[in-house]
Write a protein that holds these residues in place. Structure first.
Motif, mmCIF file in Angstrom:
data_model
loop_
_atom_site.group_PDB
_atom_site.id
_atom_site.type_symbol
_atom_site.label_atom_id
_atom_site.label_comp_id
_atom_site.label_asym_id
_atom_site.label_seq_id
_atom_site.Cartn_x
_atom_site.Cartn_y
_atom_site.Cartn_z
ATOM 1 N N GLU A 36 0.811 -1.209 0.000
ATOM 2 C CA GLU A 36 0.000 0.000 0.000
ATOM 3 C C GLU A 36 0.854 1.273 0.000
ATOM 4 O O GLU A 36 0.733 2.117 0.873
ATOM 5 C CB GLU A 36 -0.962 -0.012 1.183
ATOM 6 N N PRO A 37 1.754 1.402 -1.003
ATOM 7 C CA PRO A 37 2.601 2.601 -1.050
ATOM 8 C C PRO A 37 1.774 3.852 -1.290
ATOM 9 O O PRO A 37 0.689 3.796 -1.859
ATOM 10 C CB PRO A 37 3.528 2.328 -2.250
ATOM 11 N N TYR A 38 2.311 4.987 -0.853
ATOM 12 C CA TYR A 38 1.666 6.271 -1.128
ATOM 13 C C TYR A 38 1.686 6.520 -2.631
ATOM 14 O O TYR A 38 0.706 6.952 -3.209
ATOM 15 C CB TYR A 38 2.388 7.387 -0.371
ATOM 16 N N TYR A 39 2.808 6.236 -3.254
ATOM 17 C CA TYR A 39 2.950 6.273 -4.703
ATOM 18 C C TYR A 39 4.179 5.451 -5.064
ATOM 19 O O TYR A 39 5.008 5.156 -4.207
ATOM 20 C CB TYR A 39 3.064 7.710 -5.227
ATOM 21 N N VAL A 40 4.279 5.068 -6.329
ATOM 22 C CA VAL A 40 5.446 4.344 -6.816
ATOM 23 C C VAL A 40 6.218 5.308 -7.715
ATOM 24 O O VAL A 40 5.772 5.628 -8.808
ATOM 25 C CB VAL A 40 5.053 3.073 -7.595
ATOM 26 N N PRO A 41 7.352 5.802 -7.225
ATOM 27 C CA PRO A 41 8.130 6.746 -8.030
ATOM 28 C C PRO A 41 8.589 6.111 -9.339
ATOM 29 O O PRO A 41 8.818 4.904 -9.410
ATOM 30 C CB PRO A 41 9.341 7.063 -7.141
ATOM 31 N N SER A 42 8.724 6.927 -10.369
ATOM 32 C CA SER A 42 9.271 6.409 -11.615
ATOM 33 C C SER A 42 10.789 6.350 -11.476
ATOM 34 O O SER A 42 11.379 7.082 -10.693
ATOM 35 C CB SER A 42 8.863 7.305 -12.785
ATOM 36 N N GLY A 43 11.401 5.472 -12.205
ATOM 37 C CA GLY A 43 12.848 5.329 -12.160
ATOM 38 C C GLY A 43 13.237 3.871 -12.138
ATOM 39 O O GLY A 43 12.384 2.982 -12.049
ATOM 40 N N VAL A 44 14.516 3.637 -12.204
ATOM 41 C CA VAL A 44 15.013 2.265 -12.308
ATOM 42 C C VAL A 44 15.058 1.537 -10.969
ATOM 43 O O VAL A 44 15.236 0.323 -10.932
ATOM 44 C CB VAL A 44 16.419 2.230 -12.949
ATOM 45 N N ASP A 45 14.887 2.246 -9.867
ATOM 46 C CA ASP A 45 14.999 1.601 -8.561
ATOM 47 C C ASP A 45 13.648 1.339 -7.887
ATOM 48 O O ASP A 45 13.600 0.967 -6.720
ATOM 49 C CB ASP A 45 15.913 2.408 -7.646
ATOM 50 N N TRP A 46 12.541 1.504 -8.608
ATOM 51 C CA TRP A 46 11.202 1.208 -8.088
ATOM 52 C C TRP A 46 10.408 0.454 -9.141
ATOM 53 O O TRP A 46 10.449 0.813 -10.320
ATOM 54 C CB TRP A 46 10.427 2.491 -7.784
ATOM 55 N N VAL A 47 9.665 -0.563 -8.735
ATOM 56 C CA VAL A 47 8.693 -1.228 -9.603
ATOM 57 C C VAL A 47 7.455 -1.513 -8.771
ATOM 58 O O VAL A 47 7.544 -1.825 -7.589
ATOM 59 C CB VAL A 47 9.227 -2.540 -10.237
ATOM 60 N N GLY A 48 6.299 -1.385 -9.405
ATOM 61 C CA GLY A 48 5.045 -1.644 -8.715
ATOM 62 C C GLY A 48 4.182 -2.611 -9.484
ATOM 63 O O GLY A 48 4.409 -2.863 -10.673
ATOM 64 N N ASP A 49 3.187 -3.158 -8.801
ATOM 65 C CA ASP A 49 2.229 -4.052 -9.458
ATOM 66 C C ASP A 49 1.307 -3.237 -10.357
ATOM 67 O O ASP A 49 1.458 -2.025 -10.479
ATOM 68 C CB ASP A 49 1.436 -4.844 -8.407
ATOM 69 N N ARG A 50 0.353 -3.880 -10.984
ATOM 70 C CA ARG A 50 -0.543 -3.193 -11.924
ATOM 71 C C ARG A 50 -1.470 -2.176 -11.262
ATOM 72 O O ARG A 50 -1.925 -1.245 -11.897
ATOM 73 C CB ARG A 50 -1.412 -4.216 -12.666
ATOM 74 N N ASP A 51 -1.781 -2.390 -9.976
ATOM 75 C CA ASP A 51 -2.795 -1.564 -9.323
ATOM 76 C C ASP A 51 -2.261 -0.620 -8.243
ATOM 77 O O ASP A 51 -3.045 -0.020 -7.515
ATOM 78 C CB ASP A 51 -3.856 -2.478 -8.692
ATOM 79 N N GLY A 52 -0.957 -0.511 -8.096
ATOM 80 C CA GLY A 52 -0.390 0.369 -7.077
ATOM 81 C C GLY A 52 -0.578 -0.136 -5.657
ATOM 82 O O GLY A 52 -0.563 0.643 -4.709
ATOM 83 N N LEU A 53 -0.741 -1.453 -5.503
ATOM 84 C CA LEU A 53 -0.967 -2.041 -4.179
ATOM 85 C C LEU A 53 0.316 -2.477 -3.481
ATOM 86 O O LEU A 53 0.370 -2.585 -2.261
ATOM 87 C CB LEU A 53 -1.893 -3.261 -4.302
ATOM 88 N N VAL A 54 1.359 -2.765 -4.280
ATOM 89 C CA VAL A 54 2.614 -3.242 -3.719
ATOM 90 C C VAL A 54 3.750 -2.828 -4.645
ATOM 91 O O VAL A 54 3.564 -2.711 -5.858
ATOM 92 C CB VAL A 54 2.579 -4.781 -3.502
ATOM 93 N N ALA A 55 4.915 -2.577 -4.060
ATOM 94 C CA ALA A 55 6.074 -2.167 -4.846
ATOM 95 C C ALA A 55 7.339 -2.754 -4.237
ATOM 96 O O ALA A 55 7.364 -3.167 -3.073
ATOM 97 C CB ALA A 55 6.179 -0.648 -4.882
ATOM 98 N N ILE A 56 8.372 -2.789 -5.058
ATOM 99 C CA ILE A 56 9.707 -3.175 -4.611
ATOM 100 C C ILE A 56 10.627 -2.012 -4.942
ATOM 101 O O ILE A 56 10.550 -1.446 -6.033
ATOM 102 C CB ILE A 56 10.218 -4.439 -5.326
#
Length: 180
Positions: A36-56
């Motif tokens: 449940e991230p606040y947002y998934v920043p763009s860039g090479v060090d962040w990836v998120g699922d299709r719905d913005g529910l989880v990120a790495i």
């Protein structure tokens, strides 16, 4: 290669996400799975699922790219980090047990297709089990226990400290699994 992993549920809070960045720097964390991230920043060090529910999020380790072979699904995202397949997961407590079984089947198929022999799964699955410190096991917890056994994964959680704390009380619904 050992990874320092942080698992956090941000609950869509900007301040909590700022604290995550600070904690990663202070504790020398390589990888964070963020439910449940606040947002998934763009860039090479962040990836998120299709719905913005989880990120790495990950920082580069020993000169290798941080996140490669990214796969995004509904409630999960995976990336190869060094030689470890890291899968971030989130499953809403408002969905049915049948939906949960389908979700686990999809994540299991993803793991089965991985070219990595090392797997780490972390996130908020909203399933309770005595196997990871809950006082009781729910049907979704039982399903998750069986899935992990069949998939060859073991629970890394230790103890019985609440991983989710709210005004109404706490629970242990954030779970981390790994292969042997």
């Amino acid at each position: 290669m050992d990874l320092n992993l942080l698992q956090a549920n941000i609950n869509h809070c900007a301040r909590a996400q700022d604290l995550l960045f600070q904690s990663m720097a202070e504790w020398s964390i390589h990888v964070a799975v963020v439910s449940e991230p606040y947002y998934v920043p763009s860039g090479v060090d962040w990836v998120g699922d299709r719905d913005g529910l989880v990120a790495i999020t990950s920082r580069s380790i020993e000169g290798s790219p941080a996140l490669v072979d990214v796969v995004r699904g509904k409630g999960y995202v995976s990336a190869l980090i060094h030689d470890i397949m890291v899968v971030g997961v989130y499953f809403s407590p408002n969905r049915s047990l049948a939906d949960f079984e389908d979700f686990l089947a999809e994540v299991g198929a993803l793991i089965g297709r991985s070219r990595s022999s090392r797997v780490l799964i972390a996130g908020d699955l909203n399933a309770k089990s005595v196997a990871w410190g809950c006082p009781a096991t729910t049907p979704s917890g039982r399903e998750l226990e069986e899935w992990a056994t069949v998939t060859g994964l073991m629970v890394l959680n230790r103890g019985s400290v609440n991983t989710c704390v709210r005004r109404q009380g706490g629970s242990i619904v954030d779970v981390t699994f790994a292969d042997e």
